[in-house]
Design a protein around this motif. Structure first.
Motif, mmCIF file in Angstrom:
data_model
loop_
_atom_site.group_PDB
_atom_site.id
_atom_site.type_symbol
_atom_site.label_atom_id
_atom_site.label_comp_id
_atom_site.label_asym_id
_atom_site.label_seq_id
_atom_site.Cartn_x
_atom_site.Cartn_y
_atom_site.Cartn_z
ATOM 1 N N ILE A 3 48.311 38.588 48.123
ATOM 2 C CA ILE A 3 47.575 39.738 47.592
ATOM 3 C C ILE A 3 46.081 39.424 47.641
ATOM 4 N N ALA A 4 45.341 40.202 48.399
ATOM 5 C CA ALA A 4 43.903 39.967 48.586
ATOM 6 C C ALA A 4 43.136 40.500 47.375
ATOM 7 N N HIS A 5 42.488 39.592 46.651
ATOM 8 C CA HIS A 5 41.818 39.890 45.389
ATOM 9 C C HIS A 5 40.543 40.698 45.621
ATOM 10 N N ARG A 6 40.572 41.961 45.208
ATOM 11 C CA ARG A 6 39.474 42.909 45.460
ATOM 12 C C ARG A 6 39.205 43.018 46.965
ATOM 13 N N GLY A 7 40.263 42.923 47.752
ATOM 14 C CA GLY A 7 40.155 42.761 49.188
ATOM 15 C C GLY A 7 39.953 41.285 49.501
ATOM 16 N N ALA A 8 39.614 40.976 50.736
ATOM 17 C CA ALA A 8 39.322 39.578 51.094
ATOM 18 C C ALA A 8 37.907 39.272 50.607
ATOM 19 N N SER A 9 37.775 39.099 49.295
ATOM 20 C CA SER A 9 36.453 39.112 48.656
ATOM 21 C C SER A 9 35.655 37.831 48.874
ATOM 22 N N ALA A 10 36.268 36.820 49.493
ATOM 23 C CA ALA A 10 35.483 35.641 49.881
ATOM 24 C C ALA A 10 34.654 35.920 51.133
ATOM 25 N N TYR A 11 35.037 36.961 51.874
ATOM 26 C CA TYR A 11 34.440 37.214 53.186
ATOM 27 C C TYR A 11 33.644 38.515 53.272
ATOM 28 N N ALA A 12 33.807 39.381 52.290
ATOM 29 C CA ALA A 12 33.147 40.689 52.321
ATOM 30 C C ALA A 12 32.975 41.179 50.884
ATOM 31 N N PRO A 13 32.055 42.122 50.648
ATOM 32 C CA PRO A 13 31.797 42.565 49.267
ATOM 33 C C PRO A 13 33.035 43.187 48.633
ATOM 34 N N GLU A 14 33.361 42.709 47.446
ATOM 35 C CA GLU A 14 34.586 43.103 46.747
ATOM 36 C C GLU A 14 34.711 44.610 46.582
ATOM 37 N N ASN A 15 35.974 45.068 46.612
ATOM 38 C CA ASN A 15 36.295 46.470 46.342
ATOM 39 C C ASN A 15 35.575 47.447 47.272
ATOM 40 N N THR A 16 35.404 47.038 48.533
ATOM 41 C CA THR A 16 34.846 47.933 49.551
ATOM 42 C C THR A 16 35.801 47.973 50.732
ATOM 43 N N PHE A 17 35.622 48.970 51.590
ATOM 44 C CA PHE A 17 36.473 49.043 52.779
ATOM 45 C C PHE A 17 36.262 47.836 53.686
ATOM 46 N N ALA A 18 35.071 47.243 53.672
ATOM 47 C CA ALA A 18 34.846 46.030 54.470
ATOM 48 C C ALA A 18 35.799 44.916 54.021
ATOM 49 N N ALA A 19 35.943 44.746 52.703
ATOM 50 C CA ALA A 19 36.838 43.716 52.168
ATOM 51 C C ALA A 19 38.307 44.077 52.402
ATOM 52 N N PHE A 20 38.627 45.364 52.311
ATOM 53 C CA PHE A 20 40.017 45.792 52.512
ATOM 54 C C PHE A 20 40.428 45.633 53.972
ATOM 55 N N GLU A 21 39.539 45.976 54.889
ATOM 56 C CA GLU A 21 39.849 45.829 56.309
ATOM 57 C C GLU A 21 39.970 44.345 56.691
ATOM 58 N N LYS A 22 39.136 43.503 56.077
ATOM 59 C CA LYS A 22 39.243 42.058 56.326
ATOM 60 C C LYS A 22 40.586 41.536 55.823
ATOM 61 N N ALA A 23 41.041 42.037 54.679
ATOM 62 C CA ALA A 23 42.346 41.638 54.153
ATOM 63 C C ALA A 23 43.460 42.017 55.121
ATOM 64 N N ARG A 24 43.369 43.210 55.678
ATOM 65 C CA ARG A 24 44.377 43.640 56.652
ATOM 66 C C ARG A 24 44.325 42.764 57.903
ATOM 67 N N GLU A 25 43.110 42.457 58.356
ATOM 68 C CA GLU A 25 42.930 41.592 59.526
ATOM 69 C C GLU A 25 43.552 40.211 59.297
ATOM 70 N N LEU A 26 43.477 39.725 58.053
ATOM 71 C CA LEU A 26 43.991 38.394 57.714
ATOM 72 C C LEU A 26 45.458 38.434 57.281
ATOM 73 N N SER A 27 46.103 39.580 57.476
ATOM 74 C CA SER A 27 47.555 39.740 57.257
ATOM 75 C C SER A 27 47.989 39.629 55.809
ATOM 76 N N ALA A 28 47.123 40.039 54.882
ATOM 77 C CA ALA A 28 47.558 40.127 53.483
ATOM 78 C C ALA A 28 48.647 41.191 53.354
ATOM 79 N N ASN A 29 49.568 40.976 52.407
ATOM 80 C CA ASN A 29 50.623 41.972 52.157
ATOM 81 C C ASN A 29 50.131 43.103 51.257
#
Length: 234
Positions: A4-30
């Motif tokens: 589960i990507a916390h606020r999206g992939a928040s280590a790599y992109a600003p939390e709770n934004t589509f940038a973080a959510f798309e990064k989470a999808r790219e990194l295969s989060a469930n």
């Protein structure tokens, strides 16, 4: 074990934004974990804090802004200049993009200061259709009880902070009457507690797990999911 990507992939992109959510999808989060706050015009904005100050170029309480005003704020530059112009999403936009494509773990942040948020959230999710891949969580068990009463088909979770003393069987029994998940800080967990959660018919997620060694230990204890800033670590 769900990742589960916390606020999206928040280590790599600003939390709770589509940038973080798309990064989470790219990194295969469930799942994507995200937070919602109610705006002045009763919209559901995806932002963690009750104020906009930390993660935008604005100042003030989220509930004092309309959604249109929030969308004018820059929610990316605080993280890196390369994310300048990233916006605060609406929950509706997130559901439109990810419903039935990725799991969503949605956290109610401030039910006390935002009366009616449970009904607004349940009503919006209902428009898209309830599924096992949408879970609503909160540190406030009363908010989850209210949501369960209004929308019993919606999977729910209670977040647990560390406290003095043991987490008792009676507490688990109580939570299991209105929730399907107990999500705990990883430092609280041990194999016996996870087994007890499972015996009460619930699942357990651990937060926030950013060490691979910790993740492997939790997996050996049969944790159901880990919430992490680094979904690619697992």
């Amino acid at each position: 074990m769900q990742i589960i990507a916390h606020r999206g992939a928040s280590a790599y992109a600003p939390e709770n934004t589509f940038a973080a959510f798309e990064k989470a999808r790219e990194l295969s989060a469930n799942f994507i974990e995200l937070d919602v706050q109610m705006t002045q015009d009763n919209q559901l904005a995806v932002i963690h804090d009750d104020r906009v100050d930390r993660t935008t170029n604005g100042t003030g309480f989220v509930r004092h802004f309309t959604m249109h005003e929030l969308e004018k704020l820059d929610a990316g530059s605080w993280f890196s200049p390369s994310f300048q112009g990233e916006k605060i999403p609406t929950l509706e936009a997130v559901l439109q993009k990810y419903h039935k494509k990725m799991g969503l773990l949605i956290e109610i942040k401030s039910s006390k200061t935002q009366p009616g948020i449970e009904n607004s959230l349940g009503k919006l999710i209902d428009q898209f259709g309830f599924s096992l891949n949408i879970i609503v969580q909160s540190f406030d068990p009363e908010a989850i009880k209210t949501l369960h009463r209004l929308y019993p088909s919606l999977p729910t979770a209670v977040l647990i902070r560390p406290r003095l003393g043991l987490f008792s069987r009676h507490q688990l029994q109580y939570i299991s009457s209105f929730a399907q998940y107990v999500n705990m800080k990883q430092t609280m967990l041990n194999p016996f507690l996870i087994k007890s959660v499972h015996r009460h018919g619930m699942k357990a997620f651990a937060w926030t797990v950013n060490g691979q060694k910790t993740g492997r230990r939790l997996q050996s204890w049969k944790i159901d999911g880990i919430i992490t800033d680094y979904p690619d670590y697992f």
